[in-house]
Scaffold this motif. Structure first.
Motif, PDB file in Angstrom:
ATOM      1  N   SER A 200       0.822  -1.210   0.000  1.00  6.33           N
ATOM      2  CA  SER A 200       0.000   0.000   0.000  1.00  6.33           C
ATOM      3  C   SER A 200       0.855   1.259   0.000  1.00  6.33           C
ATOM      4  O   SER A 200       0.398   2.324  -0.423  1.00  6.33           O
ATOM      5  N   ARG A 201       2.111   1.153   0.475  1.00  6.06           N
ATOM      6  CA  ARG A 201       2.999   2.312   0.526  1.00  6.06           C
ATOM      7  C   ARG A 201       4.018   2.303  -0.605  1.00  6.06           C
ATOM      8  O   ARG A 201       4.867   3.190  -0.673  1.00  6.06           O
ATOM      9  N   SER A 202       3.972   1.295  -1.449  1.00 11.83           N
ATOM     10  CA  SER A 202       4.876   1.212  -2.589  1.00 11.83           C
ATOM     11  C   SER A 202       4.348   2.085  -3.727  1.00 11.83           C
ATOM     12  O   SER A 202       3.198   2.550  -3.689  1.00 11.83           O
ATOM     13  N   PRO A 203       5.161   2.341  -4.756  1.00  7.45           N
ATOM     14  CA  PRO A 203       4.666   3.125  -5.902  1.00  7.45           C
ATOM     15  C   PRO A 203       3.411   2.530  -6.525  1.00  7.45           C
ATOM     16  O   PRO A 203       2.506   3.282  -6.938  1.00  7.45           O
ATOM     17  N   PHE A 204       3.347   1.194  -6.589  1.00  6.97           N
ATOM     18  CA  PHE A 204       2.141   0.570  -7.148  1.00  6.97           C
ATOM     19  C   PHE A 204       0.924   0.869  -6.285  1.00  6.97           C
ATOM     20  O   PHE A 204      -0.151   1.228  -6.787  1.00  6.97           O
ATOM     21  N   GLY A 205       1.076   0.710  -4.962  1.00  6.64           N
ATOM     22  CA  GLY A 205      -0.046   0.960  -4.069  1.00  6.64           C
ATOM     23  C   GLY A 205      -0.501   2.401  -4.091  1.00  6.64           C
ATOM     24  O   GLY A 205      -1.709   2.694  -4.077  1.00  6.64           O
ATOM     25  N   LEU A 206       0.437   3.327  -4.138  1.00  6.34           N
ATOM     26  CA  LEU A 206       0.074   4.739  -4.196  1.00  6.34           C
ATOM     27  C   LEU A 206      -0.628   5.069  -5.513  1.00  6.34           C
ATOM     28  O   LEU A 206      -1.579   5.864  -5.543  1.00  6.34           O
ATOM     29  N   ALA A 207      -0.154   4.458  -6.606  1.00  7.52           N
ATOM     30  CA  ALA A 207      -0.817   4.674  -7.898  1.00  7.52           C
ATOM     31  C   ALA A 207      -2.228   4.087  -7.889  1.00  7.52           C
ATOM     32  O   ALA A 207      -3.162   4.683  -8.440  1.00  7.52           O
ATOM     33  N   LEU A 208      -2.377   2.929  -7.249  1.00 10.27           N
ATOM     34  CA  LEU A 208      -3.697   2.304  -7.162  1.00 10.27           C
ATOM     35  C   LEU A 208      -4.654   3.199  -6.379  1.00 10.27           C
ATOM     36  O   LEU A 208      -5.822   3.353  -6.775  1.00 10.27           O
ATOM     37  N   GLN A 209      -4.183   3.786  -5.307  1.00  9.09           N
ATOM     38  CA  GLN A 209      -5.030   4.697  -4.535  1.00  9.09           C
ATOM     39  C   GLN A 209      -5.338   5.965  -5.333  1.00  9.09           C
ATOM     40  O   GLN A 209      -6.424   6.540  -5.206  1.00  9.09           O
ATOM     41  N   GLY A 210      -4.396   6.389  -6.162  1.00  2.52           N
ATOM     42  CA  GLY A 210      -4.662   7.525  -7.030  1.00  2.52           C
ATOM     43  C   GLY A 210      -5.739   7.214  -8.053  1.00  2.52           C
ATOM     44  O   GLY A 210      -6.606   8.048  -8.334  1.00  2.52           O
ATOM     45  N   VAL A 211      -5.706   5.995  -8.600  1.00  4.54           N
ATOM     46  CA  VAL A 211      -6.753   5.561  -9.536  1.00  4.54           C
ATOM     47  C   VAL A 211      -8.098   5.506  -8.832  1.00  4.54           C
ATOM     48  O   VAL A 211      -9.137   5.875  -9.402  1.00  4.54           O
ATOM     49  N   ARG A 212      -8.081   5.066  -7.583  1.00  4.46           N
ATOM     50  CA  ARG A 212      -9.320   5.016  -6.799  1.00  4.46           C
ATOM     51  C   ARG A 212      -9.918   6.415  -6.631  1.00  4.46           C
ATOM     52  O   ARG A 212     -11.133   6.601  -6.753  1.00  4.46           O
ATOM     53  N   ASP A 213      -9.073   7.398  -6.346  1.00 10.23           N
ATOM     54  CA  ASP A 213      -9.549   8.743  -6.043  1.00 10.23           C
ATOM     55  C   ASP A 213      -9.892   9.539  -7.300  1.00 10.23           C
ATOM     56  O   ASP A 213     -10.873  10.296  -7.298  1.00 10.23           O
ATOM     57  N   ASN A 214      -9.080   9.394  -8.344  1.00 15.94           N
ATOM     58  CA  ASN A 214      -9.327  10.176  -9.557  1.00 15.94           C
ATOM     59  C   ASN A 214      -8.715   9.440 -10.752  1.00 15.94           C
ATOM     60  O   ASN A 214      -7.557   9.658 -11.104  1.00 15.94           O
ATOM     61  N   GLN A 215      -9.500   8.582 -11.354  1.00 16.61           N
ATOM     62  CA  GLN A 215      -8.994   7.771 -12.464  1.00 16.61           C
ATOM     63  C   GLN A 215      -8.617   8.636 -13.661  1.00 16.61           C
ATOM     64  O   GLN A 215      -7.591   8.385 -14.317  1.00 16.61           O
ATOM     65  N   ARG A 216      -9.400   9.656 -13.940  1.00 11.45           N
ATOM     66  CA  ARG A 216      -9.127  10.485 -15.118  1.00 11.45           C
ATOM     67  C   ARG A 216      -7.786  11.202 -14.988  1.00 11.45           C
ATOM     68  O   ARG A 216      -6.998  11.269 -15.935  1.00 11.45           O
ATOM     69  N   ARG A 217      -7.493  11.705 -13.804  1.00 10.74           N
ATOM     70  CA  ARG A 217      -6.227  12.406 -13.611  1.00 10.74           C
ATOM     71  C   ARG A 217      -5.053  11.448 -13.706  1.00 10.74           C
ATOM     72  O   ARG A 217      -4.021  11.788 -14.303  1.00 10.74           O
ATOM     73  N   MET A 218      -5.182  10.253 -13.130  1.00  8.92           N
ATOM     74  CA  MET A 218      -4.092   9.280 -13.197  1.00  8.92           C
ATOM     75  C   MET A 218      -3.850   8.830 -14.631  1.00  8.92           C
ATOM     76  O   MET A 218      -2.706   8.618 -15.048  1.00  8.92           O
ATOM     77  N   SER A 219      -4.927   8.683 -15.398  1.00  2.00           N
ATOM     78  CA  SER A 219      -4.769   8.314 -16.806  1.00  2.00           C
ATOM     79  C   SER A 219      -4.067   9.426 -17.577  1.00  2.00           C
ATOM     80  O   SER A 219      -3.236   9.158 -18.453  1.00  2.00           O
ATOM     81  N   ALA A 220      -4.373  10.676 -17.240  1.00  2.00           N
ATOM     82  CA  ALA A 220      -3.716  11.798 -17.901  1.00  2.00           C
ATOM     83  C   ALA A 220      -2.230  11.862 -17.567  1.00  2.00           C
ATOM     84  O   ALA A 220      -1.422  12.343 -18.364  1.00  2.00           O
ATOM     85  N   LEU A 221      -1.861  11.337 -16.397  1.00  2.00           N
ATOM     86  CA  LEU A 221      -0.454  11.296 -16.003  1.00  2.00           C
ATOM     87  C   LEU A 221       0.297  10.121 -16.616  1.00  2.00           C
ATOM     88  O   LEU A 221       1.502   9.983 -16.412  1.00  2.00           O
ATOM     89  N   GLY A 222      -0.413   9.288 -17.357  1.00  2.00           N
ATOM     90  CA  GLY A 222       0.240   8.181 -18.054  1.00  2.00           C
ATOM     91  C   GLY A 222       0.076   6.831 -17.398  1.00  2.00           C
ATOM     92  O   GLY A 222       0.671   5.841 -17.849  1.00  2.00           O
TER      93      GLY A 222
END
Length: 353
Positions: A200-222
Motif C-alpha cells: 500500500s505504501r509502494s509506488p504501485f499501491g500509491l498509484a492504485l489509490q490515485g486511480v481510486r480517487d481520480n482515475q481520469r487524472r491518473m490516466s492523464a499522467l500516463g
C-alpha cells in the motif's frame, strides 16, 4: 548528518527507525499472540484463532481491493474455494479416484497459481464496470462456481466435494495439531498483513489509490488504470488462495458450500465490520464473526430459538455498526479517541485556556 545547535537533525524532524514507529499496543498484541499456546486451550487455538486468521486473510484480500482500489468483489471466497479444490484435486485426499496425489511442493504452487489466474480473470472482467455492476459480476461468478462444482462429479465430486485433505507432515510435525496449526495460520496472517501494508505504501499501491480517487487524472499522467486494477485483483487472489488452502486444511475437506453465496457475503460483512481502510480491521472483523458464530449459535439454541437466527444476529450487528460508523469498529474507536481528546473548554466556546 548536519545538526542545528546540536539539538537534532537539520530539518528539525526526529528520525526514527521502523521499530520505533510501531505503537506499543502492537508489540503487546504480538507478544500475547506468540505466547498464546502457553495458556489457551486447543479449542481456542485451533477453532477460534486459527479460523480467525484464515478468514482474516481472505477478508484482507477484499480490504485491499476495496480500501486501496475502490473495488468491491464478492468473489474472494470463491477464489479461496478454487485454491482449496485445486489442492484437493492435484494433491492427496480421501477421494482417490479423482485426486492425483502429487507431492505438496507441486500441488500447493499449482493451486495458488490457478487460484491467482482465476482471480485475475475475474478482475479483468470486473474492472470494465463500476459500482453495482462490479458487485453483480463478481456475485454472478461466485454463483456460477458454486453451481458448477455442485453439479460436476467428474472433476469436483459434486455435492460431496473432497475430504481427507490434510497438510503435509513436514519436519515431523503434525501441522493440523492445535498448536502447530495456530502458529502456521499466525505466520501466514502476519505475512499477508505486512505484505498489504508494504504494497500500500509502494509506488504501485500509491498509484492504485490515485486511480481510486481520480482515475481520469491518473490516466492523464500516463498510468494505465485498468492494468493497476487487474494487478490488484491478482495480488488479492493470491492472498485469498493462501487463505483457501489453510481453510481446507483446517476442516480437512472442501465442498461447494465452502465457496457458496453465503460465505462470500460473510467475507464482505467481516471486512466492513472490521473497517475497510486499514488492514488490521480484517482480522478484527474476523475475530468478532468467529466469536459470534461459535458462541451465539449455542446461546440461541439454549434460549429455545432456531440456530438459523444466527444470520439475523449477524445482519443486525452489521447494520448497527455501519449505522454508527461506516468505517467499522476501527471507525468507532477513532471517534471515541477523538471525543476523548477534545478540550471541553473549546467545546463550550471558552477559547484557549
Amino acid at each position: 548528518m548536519a545538526l542545528v545547535e546540536g539539538n537534532g537533525p537539520a530539518n528539525g524532524i526526529e528520525r526514527r527507525s521502523w521499530m520505533e514507529r510501531i505503537p506499543a499496543g502492537y508489540w503487546l498484541v504480538g507478544f500475547v499472540l506468540l505466547v498464546m499456546p502457553t495458556f489457551a486451550s486447543n479449542f481456542v487455538l485451533f477453532q477460534i484463532f486459527g479460523w480467525t486468521f484464515i478468514l482474516g486473510i481472505i477478508a484482507l484480500s477484499l480490504m485491499f481491493l476495496g480500501g486501496y482500489g475502490g473495488m468491491v468483489s464478492l468473489a474472494q471466497m470463491t477464489v479461496a474455494g478454487c485454491a482449496g479444490y485445486m489442492l484437493a484435486i492435484f494433491g492427496p485426499s480421501a477421494i482417490t479416484d479423482i485426486s492425483m496425489n502429487w507431492p505438496w511442493y507441486i500441488s500447493i504452487p499449482i493451486a495458488l497459481a490457478l487460484a491467482t489466474l482465476f482471480g485475475t480473470l475475474t478482475g479483468w472482467l470486473a474492472v470494465r464496470t463500476e459500482g453495482i455492476y462490479t458487485i453483480m459480476i463478481t456475485l454472478a461468478i461466485a454463483a456460477a462456481f458454486f453451481y458448477f462444482t455442485r453439479q460436476n462429479y467428474v472433476i469436483f465430486n459434486g455435492f460431496s466435494g473432497f475430504n481427507g485433505v490434510l497438510p503435509p507432515n513436514l519436519f515431523g510435525v503434525d501441522w493440523r495439531g492445535a498448536t502447530a496449526f495456530y502458529y502456521l495460520t499466525l505466520f501466514w496472517a502476519a505475512v499477508a498483513y505486512f505484505a498489504v501494508l508494504y504494497l500500500s505504501r509502494s509506488p504501485f499501491g500509491l498509484a492504485l489509490q490515485g486511480v481510486r480517487d481520480n482515475q481520469r487524472r491518473m490516466s492523464a499522467l500516463g498510468y494505465n488504470a485498468n492494468a493497476h486494477r487487474v494487478a490488484a485483483y491478482a495480488f488479492a487472489a493470491l492472498l485469498a488462495g493462501v487463505g483457501g488452502i489453510l481453510l481446507t486444511w483446517q476442516s480437512a475437506q472442501i465442498s461447494p458450500g465452502t465457496a457458496g453465496i453465503s460465505p462470500a457475503i460473510d467475507i464482505l460483512v467481516i471486512t466492513v465490520i472490521g473497517g475497510m481502510r486499514r488492514p488490521i480491521g480484517s482480522f478484527i472483523g474476523a475475530f468478532i464473526y468467529v466469536i459470534l458464530k461459535t458462541f451465539a449459535l449455542d446461546a440461541l439454541v439454549a434460549l429455545g430459538l432456531s440456530g438459523e437466527r444466527f444470520q439475523l444476529l449477524i445482519g443486525l450487528s452489521f447494520l448497527i455498526i455501519v449505522f454508527w460508523s461506516p468505517d467499522g469498529i476501527l471507525g468507532l474507536w477513532d471517534r471515541w479517541k477523538e471525543n476523548r481528546n477534545k478540550d471541553p473548554l473549546l467545546d463550550r466556546g471558552g477559547g484557549t485556556p
